[in-house]
Design a protein around this motif. Structure first.
Motif, PDB file in Angstrom:
ATOM      1  N   SER A  55       0.817  -1.201   0.000  1.00  0.00           N
ATOM      2  CA  SER A  55       0.000   0.000   0.000  1.00  0.00           C
ATOM      3  C   SER A  55       0.855   1.256   0.000  1.00  0.00           C
ATOM      4  O   SER A  55       1.951   1.277   0.537  1.00  0.00           O
ATOM      5  CB  SER A  55      -0.897   0.006   1.242  1.00  0.00           C
ATOM      6  OG  SER A  55      -1.539   1.246   1.375  1.00  0.00           O
ATOM      7  N   ARG A  56       0.300   2.289  -0.598  1.00  0.00           N
ATOM      8  CA  ARG A  56       0.980   3.583  -0.588  1.00  0.00           C
ATOM      9  C   ARG A  56       1.122   4.123   0.832  1.00  0.00           C
ATOM     10  O   ARG A  56       1.933   5.018   1.094  1.00  0.00           O
ATOM     11  CB  ARG A  56       0.177   4.596  -1.407  1.00  0.00           C
ATOM     12  CG  ARG A  56      -1.212   4.838  -0.818  1.00  0.00           C
ATOM     13  CD  ARG A  56      -1.968   5.925  -1.551  1.00  0.00           C
ATOM     14  NE  ARG A  56      -3.344   6.009  -1.091  1.00  0.00           N
ATOM     15  CZ  ARG A  56      -3.723   6.590   0.028  1.00  0.00           C
ATOM     16  NH1 ARG A  56      -2.825   7.136   0.817  1.00  0.00           N
ATOM     17  NH2 ARG A  56      -5.000   6.622   0.370  1.00  0.00           N
ATOM     18  N   VAL A  57       0.333   3.592   1.781  1.00  0.00           N
ATOM     19  CA  VAL A  57       0.351   4.156   3.120  1.00  0.00           C
ATOM     20  C   VAL A  57       1.481   3.613   3.982  1.00  0.00           C
ATOM     21  O   VAL A  57       1.698   4.092   5.086  1.00  0.00           O
ATOM     22  CB  VAL A  57      -0.998   3.910   3.840  1.00  0.00           C
ATOM     23  CG1 VAL A  57      -2.115   4.611   3.112  1.00  0.00           C
ATOM     24  CG2 VAL A  57      -1.293   2.439   3.952  1.00  0.00           C
ATOM     25  N   ASN A  90       6.457  -9.308   4.424  1.00  0.00           N
ATOM     26  CA  ASN A  90       6.716  -8.413   3.304  1.00  0.00           C
ATOM     27  C   ASN A  90       5.631  -7.364   3.105  1.00  0.00           C
ATOM     28  O   ASN A  90       5.918  -6.260   2.638  1.00  0.00           O
ATOM     29  CB  ASN A  90       6.919  -9.224   2.030  1.00  0.00           C
ATOM     30  CG  ASN A  90       8.211 -10.027   2.062  1.00  0.00           C
ATOM     31  OD1 ASN A  90       9.025  -9.880   2.973  1.00  0.00           O
ATOM     32  ND2 ASN A  90       8.392 -10.892   1.081  1.00  0.00           N
ATOM     33  N   THR A  91       4.389  -7.680   3.441  1.00  0.00           N
ATOM     34  CA  THR A  91       3.331  -6.676   3.285  1.00  0.00           C
ATOM     35  C   THR A  91       3.313  -5.676   4.436  1.00  0.00           C
ATOM     36  O   THR A  91       2.973  -4.502   4.244  1.00  0.00           O
ATOM     37  CB  THR A  91       1.942  -7.329   3.163  1.00  0.00           C
ATOM     38  OG1 THR A  91       1.714  -8.176   4.284  1.00  0.00           O
ATOM     39  CG2 THR A  91       1.825  -8.135   1.886  1.00  0.00           C
ATOM     40  N   GLN A 142      -5.633  -8.392   1.791  1.00  0.00           N
ATOM     41  CA  GLN A 142      -5.453  -7.300   2.749  1.00  0.00           C
ATOM     42  C   GLN A 142      -5.873  -5.985   2.120  1.00  0.00           C
ATOM     43  O   GLN A 142      -5.732  -5.775   0.906  1.00  0.00           O
ATOM     44  CB  GLN A 142      -3.983  -7.185   3.180  1.00  0.00           C
ATOM     45  CG  GLN A 142      -3.462  -8.334   4.023  1.00  0.00           C
ATOM     46  CD  GLN A 142      -1.971  -8.206   4.286  1.00  0.00           C
ATOM     47  OE1 GLN A 142      -1.184  -8.071   3.356  1.00  0.00           O
ATOM     48  NE2 GLN A 142      -1.573  -8.250   5.543  1.00  0.00           N
ATOM     49  N   PHE A 143      -6.363  -5.080   2.986  1.00  0.00           N
ATOM     50  CA  PHE A 143      -6.728  -3.735   2.541  1.00  0.00           C
ATOM     51  C   PHE A 143      -6.134  -2.736   3.518  1.00  0.00           C
ATOM     52  O   PHE A 143      -6.405  -2.772   4.716  1.00  0.00           O
ATOM     53  CB  PHE A 143      -8.246  -3.581   2.485  1.00  0.00           C
ATOM     54  CG  PHE A 143      -8.700  -2.291   1.872  1.00  0.00           C
ATOM     55  CD1 PHE A 143      -8.497  -2.036   0.517  1.00  0.00           C
ATOM     56  CD2 PHE A 143      -9.344  -1.324   2.636  1.00  0.00           C
ATOM     57  CE1 PHE A 143      -8.925  -0.846  -0.052  1.00  0.00           C
ATOM     58  CE2 PHE A 143      -9.775  -0.126   2.065  1.00  0.00           C
ATOM     59  CZ  PHE A 143      -9.559   0.111   0.723  1.00  0.00           C
ATOM     60  N   PHE A 144      -5.300  -1.819   3.010  1.00  0.00           N
ATOM     61  CA  PHE A 144      -4.583  -0.845   3.821  1.00  0.00           C
ATOM     62  C   PHE A 144      -5.315   0.488   3.826  1.00  0.00           C
ATOM     63  O   PHE A 144      -5.744   0.968   2.767  1.00  0.00           O
ATOM     64  CB  PHE A 144      -3.169  -0.636   3.282  1.00  0.00           C
ATOM     65  CG  PHE A 144      -2.264  -1.815   3.447  1.00  0.00           C
ATOM     66  CD1 PHE A 144      -1.263  -1.803   4.401  1.00  0.00           C
ATOM     67  CD2 PHE A 144      -2.407  -2.943   2.659  1.00  0.00           C
ATOM     68  CE1 PHE A 144      -0.421  -2.893   4.563  1.00  0.00           C
ATOM     69  CE2 PHE A 144      -1.574  -4.039   2.804  1.00  0.00           C
ATOM     70  CZ  PHE A 144      -0.577  -4.012   3.764  1.00  0.00           C
ATOM     71  N   MET A 145      -5.416   1.087   5.024  1.00  0.00           N
ATOM     72  CA  MET A 145      -6.111   2.374   5.151  1.00  0.00           C
ATOM     73  C   MET A 145      -5.327   3.320   6.052  1.00  0.00           C
ATOM     74  O   MET A 145      -4.662   2.887   7.004  1.00  0.00           O
ATOM     75  CB  MET A 145      -7.512   2.164   5.747  1.00  0.00           C
ATOM     76  CG  MET A 145      -8.464   1.385   4.854  1.00  0.00           C
ATOM     77  SD  MET A 145      -9.863   0.670   5.781  1.00  0.00           S
ATOM     78  CE  MET A 145      -9.054  -0.743   6.549  1.00  0.00           C
TER      79      MET A 145
END
Length: 475
Positions: free
Chosen positions: A9-11, A206-207, A328-331
């Motif tokens: 994710s960009r975050v 890694n994520t 996965q979903f990054f916020m």
């Protein structure tokens, strides 16, 4: 959609010092990888709980000692070893000791009913049951005749601390069996290999960019399969693990413990998260909040924004005992959500996700159906249930290394592959001739400003059914 690369994710801050794990990491065993880390970081703190602190060297030596005791009394051939322990440093030592002995661990809940425990132990016939003083009587009561229950607190301190024969282990050896009741109530054991576990750790490492400076929470009891990713993500990266026995904690003391110990990665099911992210609680050291195990809501994101620092990230994911990490979903504070339910994101590396109908045919984007996962790293199957394994894990004719698992979860994907989770297939309700998904109605209710949580069900006799909603209002 097939995703070959790890979803990042960009975050996440790309400037941090982090070296990703390579695929060769999986060509080993958990015990061998831990031994390598313990050799590299002997004086680094490994495990911290309310009662004890262990460096990597101390954890390595204690687990070596237990492994030798197991081998001396029960042989070296791979066999199941039952674990009846609360969460804490002794459970961590026991898991590593079992794996170093080239055995595989079978964790069960200390709160489970005796008849259920007895059914599990009769199914696996463990070489020994490892427990503590508080649970020794229970362990003896549920253990089949001829199987010893060993109180780890009385372990002979003179047992050999020499290095167990790790070289005999193979990546395809069984690492554990996790028993679930499923929808039938019958114990069903999911077992998996070292290679698959290591691949799952590779994905999380890694994520989430896990590194030796991280401090990772371990909140659920050992019998909860979600503990595997947190435990080994810490110990195979030189990080600290912080086991918590929820039976001895309130939500207030848990929140204080997380702050006092400067935990950096928090992991739990959403319901526990909701009980610590309350009032004026703040968690300045936590850089990642990881939620899995149930549906997350937009309200959870709001809680995160209120109680965690500006530079932190919340990650909503989907995983099962049979599949490991699925998506996965990054916020962060820049994330804009559409709808009231948190997406579970995009497929992890080496994983294909499809939405299928009851006949197994793929549904187009936007349609709700059963989530099916295709991968080379699915669970090895169900313990001594080849019939159930064959039905649940379907081989792919074009590639014998690939298998597909029908999760029993409802979901839908967007055009770009973004996955949403809508509960269990068996949670669908037949109401006045139509199938409805309660989660959709619950999401609409939670969108009301005054509503914090909602649950929907059907009540009444056939022909006179009523759709009932239970709501919890915001304070």
């Amino acid at each position: 959609m097939w995703v070959d690369s790890i979803q990042r994710s960009r975050v996440l801050d790309e400037a941090i010092e982090f070296s990703p794990l390579l695929k060769s990491f999986t060509d080993s065993t958990i015990a061998a990888q831990f031994k390598s880390v313990a050799t590299r970081y002997p004086s680094r703190m490994a495990v911290v709980d309310r009662r004890s602190r262990l460096t990597y060297q101390e954890l390595d030596q204690k687990s070596d000692q237990l492994a030798n005791l197991i081998n001396d009394h029960y042989g070296i051939l791979p066999r199941p070893v039952a674990l009846l322990l609360p969460q804490g440093a002794p459970a961590v030592v026991a898991i590593l000791g079992i794996l170093k002995a080239r055995m595989f661990y079978v964790p069960v809940s200390c709160a489970a009913k005796e008849v259920w425990l007895n059914g599990v132990f009769n199914e696996v016939r463990p070489a020994v049951v490892l427990t503590d003083e508080d649970n020794l009587e229970l362990a003896r009561a549920v253990s089949p005749a001829g199987i010893t229950a060993l109180d780890l607190g009385t372990m002979d301190s003179s047992a050999s601390k020499s290095v167990p024969p790790l070289t005999t282990g193979l990546p395809e050896d069984i690492a554990y069996i996790f028993f679930t009741s499923g929808t039938t109530g019958e114990p069903k054991g999911v077992f998996d290999t070292h290679r698959n576990v290591l691949h799952n750790i590779l994905r999380y490492t890694n994520t989430l960019a896990i590194r030796p400076s991280d401090r990772i929470s371990l909140i659920q009891p050992p019998a909860f399969s979600g503990t595997v990713s947190s435990l080994f993500s810490a110990l195979l990266n030189g990080a600290r693990i912080y086991p918590v026995d929820l039976e001895r904690e309130s939500m207030g003391t848990l929140a204080a413990w997380l702050r006092e110990q400067a935990v950096t990665i928090y992991h739990s099911v959403p319901s526990i998260f909701r009980n610590i992210a309350v009032g004026s609680q703040k968690f300045p050291s936590i850089r990642i909040v990881r939620l899995e195990g149930d549906r997350g809501s937009k309200r959870d994101l709001e809680r995160f924004l209120c109680h965690f620092s500006d530079g932190s990230v919340i990650v909503n994911g989907l995983g099962t005992t049979e599949t490991g990490l699925v998506s996965q979903f990054f916020m962060d504070r820049k994330t804009e959500l559409v709808g009231e339910t948190l997406p579970v994101g995009y497929p992890s590396t080496g994983t294909q996700v499809q939405i299928i109908d009851k006949n197994g045919s793929e549904l187009p984007p936007g349609r709700i159906g059963e989530i099916a996962v295709t991968s080379r790293y699915l669970s090895a199957g169900y313990w001594r249930r080849s019939d159930l394994t064959k039905v649940s894990f379907q081989t792919i004719p074009e590639d014998e290394g690939l298998r597909r698992y029908r999760t029993g979860d409802l979901g839908r994907v967007a055009e770009d592959g973004l996955l949403e989770h809508w509960g269990r297939v068996d949670s669908k309700i037949r109401f006045r001739g139509q199938w409805i998904v309660p989660a959709i109605i619950e999401g609409a209710l939670v969108s009301c400003p005054a509503v914090d949580e909602a649950a929907v069900t059907v009540r009444g006799d056939i022909g006179n059914e009523r759709l009932i909603a239970y709501v919890k209002y915001k304070n």
